[in-house]
Scaffold this active site. Structure first.
Site, PDB file in Angstrom:
ATOM      1  NE  ARG A  56      40.499  33.977  36.379  1.00 51.83           N
ATOM      2  CZ  ARG A  56      40.566  35.158  35.807  1.00 51.83           C
ATOM      3  NH1 ARG A  56      41.699  35.813  35.765  1.00 51.83           N
ATOM      4  NH2 ARG A  56      39.492  35.689  35.273  1.00 51.83           N
TER       5      ARG A  56
ATOM      6  NE  ARG B 197      47.155  35.605  33.115  1.00 53.11           N
ATOM      7  CZ  ARG B 197      46.451  36.713  32.965  1.00 53.11           C
ATOM      8  NH1 ARG B 197      46.731  37.537  31.982  1.00 53.11           N
ATOM      9  NH2 ARG B 197      45.479  37.011  33.791  1.00 53.11           N
TER      10      ARG B 197
ATOM     11  NE  ARG C 105      48.741  31.871  27.945  1.00 58.58           N
ATOM     12  CZ  ARG C 105      48.808  33.162  28.204  1.00 58.58           C
ATOM     13  NH1 ARG C 105      47.714  33.804  28.565  1.00 58.58           N
ATOM     14  NH2 ARG C 105      49.937  33.805  28.141  1.00 58.58           N
TER      15      ARG C 105
ATOM     16  CG  ASP D 211      36.689  33.148  30.836  1.00 59.89           C
ATOM     17  OD1 ASP D 211      37.597  33.408  31.635  1.00 59.89           O
ATOM     18  OD2 ASP D 211      35.840  33.990  30.470  1.00 59.89           O
TER      19      ASP D 211
ATOM     20  CE1 TYR E 288      34.341  41.314  31.373  1.00 56.19           C
ATOM     21  CE2 TYR E 288      32.727  40.372  32.877  1.00 56.19           C
ATOM     22  CZ  TYR E 288      33.971  40.921  32.647  1.00 56.19           C
ATOM     23  OH  TYR E 288      34.850  41.073  33.689  1.00 56.19           O
TER      24      TYR E 288
END
Ligand code: CP3
Length: 342
Positions: A23, A27, A36, A73, A150
């Site tokens: 990552r 953020r 973004r 992703d 998921y």
């Protein structure tokens, strides 16, 4: 000159290991948040090749990591197979659920996934042109079990309960789901390599919840199939496997799957990894992401301890999981200095 990451993955012992961070585009970086916002939202960013390449490059410019990881992703593959996917701010991903053999059969055929995934391959092509010549480019996909957790639950879960329930109720249908994801993953990673990825990584974030025969059937076997297919088509392209929280199943994982490197999380110590996994294969270790938030002398001591513990064999320095949004970018620079001066 061969890139540092590729040397380690081929089994070379280096005094200073290659460094990158899960990552690393994310953020905690103000420039990521700005790009973004320009894209609109996270998924639009993933599917915009110019902007996805831009955020991939941001941590390389700022920190000089030895590798860049494609910005995308793991949940783009379920979406390409026909699942609905959206992200709820502050909560995480949501997907339409799959809980029956009929729904598995309705997934798109594997040769139709590229329609949706073409922008990702374009991001890889841009990156392979624009990265500094010493920086390796890593492609990736989720491992089938993690992706399935998921797809079955429609969201992230603490104990992967819905996927375990489906597996236990109808092992044949669940295995068909795993097989479909496995086949899609081979095609997806193969296209990433064609586009310029030099290494690929399989993220099995929830491997730790599989025990005994389930670990063999749903963590080892799919990874082995994916790696064998990739090695046949792209000999020489190394694969990093990350069966997170596998514990003692990290031992022998490379031999069982054909992976060139086993990435470890921070629930095992670097000393344990050096004694038990590194004798077999290159390892990726494993500093706790929390140090990127807390910093201080502990951060330096820990980065140097891990570097020294894993110095006697092939090693890629990383965190044990992704850096968190509350991390301080200055701590990342301190970590890199600590590893390179250890
Ligand atoms: O490592 C990298 O920088 C490459 C890009 C990458 C992302 N996700 C970007 C991302 C990679 C390799 C992933 C993998 C991924 N995605 C995993 C496996 C690794 C892991 O973290 O366990 C999983 C389980 C996912 C699914 C996913 N994507 C979740 C659960 C979330 C929400 C949690 C969160 O951190 O918000 C995401 C969103 C996501 N993927 C973000 C990023 C940068 C944050 C999105 C944002 O900008 O708001």
């Amino acid at each position: 000159m061969t890139k540092l990451l590729l040397r380690a993955l081929r089994g070379e012992t280096l005094h200073t290991p290659p460094i990158w961070m899960m990552r690393q585009a994310g953020r905690y970086l103000p420039e990521y948040r700005a790009t973004r916002a320009q894209a609109g939202d996270f998924l639009s960013l993933c599917y915009n090749p110019e902007l996805a390449a831009e955020v991939t490059l941001q941590p390389i410019r700022r920190f000089g990591f030895d590798a860049a990881i494609l910005f995308a992703d793991i949940l783009l593959v379920p979406q390409a197979l026909g699942a609905d996917l959206w992200f709820v701010t502050g909560e995480g991903p949501r997907l339409s659920t799959i809980t029956s053999a009929e729904q598995v059969a309705q997934l798109k055929p594997v040769d139709e996934i590229h329609e949706r995934l073409n922008p990702i391959y374009e991001t890889v092509r841009i990156l392979s042109r624009e990265l500094p010549k010493e920086t390796a480019l890593i492609g990736f996909a989720g491992a089938p079990w993690t992706v399935a957790t998921y797809m079955v639950a429609g969201r992230g879960t603490k104990d992967q309960g819905p996927a375990h329930a489906f597996k236990d109720a109808d092992r044949v249908a669940f295995s068909a789901l795993i097989d479909r994801i496995t086949d899609a993953t081979v095609e997806y990673l193969s296209r990433q390599i064609d586009a310029g990825a030099e290494v690929v990584k399989l993220f099995d974030s929830w491997a730790g919840s599989l025990k005994g025969r389930d670990f063999d059937d749903f963590a080892v076997t799919p990874a082995k199939r994916i790696i064998a297919a990739l090695k046949e088509r792209h000999p020489g392209v190394p694969v990093i496997a990350f069966p997170r929280e596998a514990g003692d199943r990290y031992v022998g994982f490379a031999a069982a799957t054909g992976a060139d490197c086993v990435a470890t999380d921070n629930s095992v110590s670097a000393e344990w990894v050096a004694a038990n996994v590194q004798p077999e294969i290159c390892v990726q270790g494993n500093m706790a992401p929390q140090h990127m938030v807390t910093g201080g002398p502990e951060l330096v001591a820990e980065a140097q301890r891990i570097t020294r513990a894993l110095r006697n064999g092939p090693h890629v320095f990383n965190l044990g999981h992704g850096i968190t949004p509350d991390a301080d970018p200055n701590n990342v620079a301190r970590m890199i200095d600590a590893v390179r001066s250890a």
